[in-house]
Design a protein around this motif. Sequence first.
Motif, PDB file in Angstrom:
ATOM      1  N   CYS A  52      -0.789  -3.329   1.562  1.00  0.00           N
ATOM      2  CA  CYS A  52      -0.149  -3.060   2.855  1.00  0.00           C
ATOM      3  C   CYS A  52      -0.495  -1.640   3.286  1.00  0.00           C
ATOM      4  CB  CYS A  52       1.358  -3.250   2.738  1.00  0.00           C
ATOM      5  SG  CYS A  52       2.304  -2.547   4.108  1.00  0.00           S
TER       6      CYS A  52
ATOM      7  N   CYS B  32       2.518   0.555   3.996  1.00  0.00           N
ATOM      8  CA  CYS B  32       3.189   0.959   2.757  1.00  0.00           C
ATOM      9  C   CYS B  32       2.468   2.154   2.145  1.00  0.00           C
ATOM     10  CB  CYS B  32       3.213  -0.192   1.755  1.00  0.00           C
ATOM     11  SG  CYS B  32       4.062  -1.669   2.363  1.00  0.00           S
TER      12      CYS B  32
ATOM     13  N   GLY C 234      10.749   1.699   8.476  1.00  0.00           N
ATOM     14  CA  GLY C 234       9.341   1.589   8.123  1.00  0.00           C
ATOM     15  C   GLY C 234       8.618   2.926   8.131  1.00  0.00           C
ATOM     16  N   SER C 235       7.274   2.878   8.143  1.00  0.00           N
ATOM     17  CA  SER C 235       6.478   4.102   8.046  1.00  0.00           C
ATOM     18  C   SER C 235       6.663   5.001   9.272  1.00  0.00           C
ATOM     19  CB  SER C 235       5.006   3.767   7.845  1.00  0.00           C
ATOM     20  OG  SER C 235       4.526   2.938   8.910  1.00  0.00           O
TER      21      SER C 235
ATOM     22  N   GLU D 285       9.411   2.375  -6.382  1.00  0.00           N
ATOM     23  CA  GLU D 285       8.753   1.359  -5.564  1.00  0.00           C
ATOM     24  C   GLU D 285       9.155  -0.033  -6.032  1.00  0.00           C
ATOM     25  OE1 GLU D 285       4.314   0.044  -3.946  1.00  0.00           O
ATOM     26  OE2 GLU D 285       4.511   1.553  -5.544  1.00  0.00           O
TER      27      GLU D 285
ATOM     28  N   VAL E   2       7.489  -4.777   5.839  1.00  0.00           N
ATOM     29  CA  VAL E   2       7.423  -3.669   4.876  1.00  0.00           C
ATOM     30  C   VAL E   2       6.497  -2.599   5.421  1.00  0.00           C
ATOM     31  CG1 VAL E   2       7.955  -5.017   2.819  1.00  0.00           C
ATOM     32  CG2 VAL E   2       5.598  -4.909   3.608  1.00  0.00           C
ATOM     33  N   PRO E   3       6.682  -1.353   4.986  1.00  0.00           N
ATOM     34  CA  PRO E   3       7.677  -0.918   3.994  1.00  0.00           C
ATOM     35  C   PRO E   3       9.065  -0.784   4.599  1.00  0.00           C
ATOM     36  CG  PRO E   3       6.520   0.979   4.846  1.00  0.00           C
ATOM     37  CD  PRO E   3       5.867  -0.229   5.480  1.00  0.00           C
TER      38      PRO E   3
ATOM     39  N   LYS F 284       4.065   5.877   1.451  1.00  0.00           N
ATOM     40  CA  LYS F 284       4.055   6.491   0.119  1.00  0.00           C
ATOM     41  C   LYS F 284       3.313   7.825   0.136  1.00  0.00           C
ATOM     42  CE  LYS F 284       2.498   2.825  -2.079  1.00  0.00           C
ATOM     43  NZ  LYS F 284       2.045   2.013  -3.245  1.00  0.00           N
TER      44      LYS F 284
ATOM     45  N   THR G  81       7.830  -2.554  -0.829  1.00  0.00           N
ATOM     46  CA  THR G  81       6.448  -2.689  -0.376  1.00  0.00           C
ATOM     47  C   THR G  81       5.893  -4.058  -0.750  1.00  0.00           C
ATOM     48  OG1 THR G  81       5.460  -1.884  -2.441  1.00  0.00           O
ATOM     49  CG2 THR G  81       6.113  -0.217  -0.828  1.00  0.00           C
ATOM     50  N   LYS G  82       4.643  -4.298  -0.322  1.00  0.00           N
ATOM     51  CA  LYS G  82       3.883  -5.444  -0.829  1.00  0.00           C
ATOM     52  C   LYS G  82       2.443  -4.976  -1.050  1.00  0.00           C
ATOM     53  CE  LYS G  82       2.669  -7.532   3.670  1.00  0.00           C
ATOM     54  NZ  LYS G  82       2.821  -8.730   4.513  1.00  0.00           N
TER      55      LYS G  82
ATOM     56  N   VAL H  67       8.197  -3.827  -5.415  1.00  0.00           N
ATOM     57  CA  VAL H  67       7.106  -4.607  -4.827  1.00  0.00           C
ATOM     58  C   VAL H  67       7.536  -6.061  -4.635  1.00  0.00           C
ATOM     59  CG1 VAL H  67       4.700  -5.316  -5.081  1.00  0.00           C
ATOM     60  CG2 VAL H  67       5.452  -3.089  -5.981  1.00  0.00           C
TER      61      VAL H  67
ATOM     62  N   ILE I  27      11.572   2.457  -2.044  1.00  0.00           N
ATOM     63  CA  ILE I  27      10.729   1.902  -0.989  1.00  0.00           C
ATOM     64  C   ILE I  27      10.309   0.491  -1.375  1.00  0.00           C
ATOM     65  CG2 ILE I  27       8.735   3.117  -1.995  1.00  0.00           C
ATOM     66  CD1 ILE I  27       7.480   3.099   0.806  1.00  0.00           C
TER      67      ILE I  27
END
Length: 246
Positions: A185, A188, A237-238, A204, A225-226, A192, A181-182, A206, A179
């Motif tokens: 977020c 994100c 994404g999510s 992960e 992201v994600p 997770k 991510t930042k 980042v 995944i």
Amino acid sequence: MSESRFTSKEGQKIPSVSFQCREGDAWVTKTTEALFSGKNVVVFSLPGAFTPTCSSTHLPRYNALAKKFAKHGIDDIVCMSVNDTFVMNAWAADQEADNITVIPDGNGEFTDGMGMLVDKADLGFGKRSWRYSMLVKDGVVDKMFIEPDVAGDPFEVSDADTMLAYIAPEEQNNPPVSILTKPSCPFCAKAKALLDEKGYEYEEIVLGKGASLTSLTAISGRETVPQVFIGGKHIGGSDDLEAYFS
């Protein structure tokens, strides 16, 4: 078919050996008694650090499944190799194998005591370990998976998935997940949390640490992201992840 050189040590105590390890700038002696007494420990032994199969598959998969092993009562996962402590420490750092205890059997005493010391002089390796894995309970071998005694470096039964299937046959074996991510977020965090809820281990990556916006766009074709990948497939994404699980 010729008889194997290797005999299972199931039901027997492991050899009593001391290992000279380097921690920071200090020498530390670790003993088999301290490593195994009163614990359930998975051991996997291999021909050498930084070698192809060991680096691409053997070590990384045990590291990735460490939480699942812990869930089923495994106190530690030990990687044993006939290498010195400096090589083993550098390899563990290079592999980011934080979930594995690497033990340098530099003199081959433990490996010899297990009956697994082989001559690989033809490769310029000298004496090394045959590839195998075992479950050790309070210093006694409960189960061994020894690679077949054939030419080369077979890798068929000492892998992490085989050992996990022995310890917990009911455990779901999910495909690998990454995944992107930042920090900070909320989407994100949501993705997770969903992966955790479904029992999926994940790597992960980042932005700003392991990847850039260019990497994100090049890999996923998106700039947000994600971005989740499961078993080599781009999920998204999510919201896409929610749809995937539903």
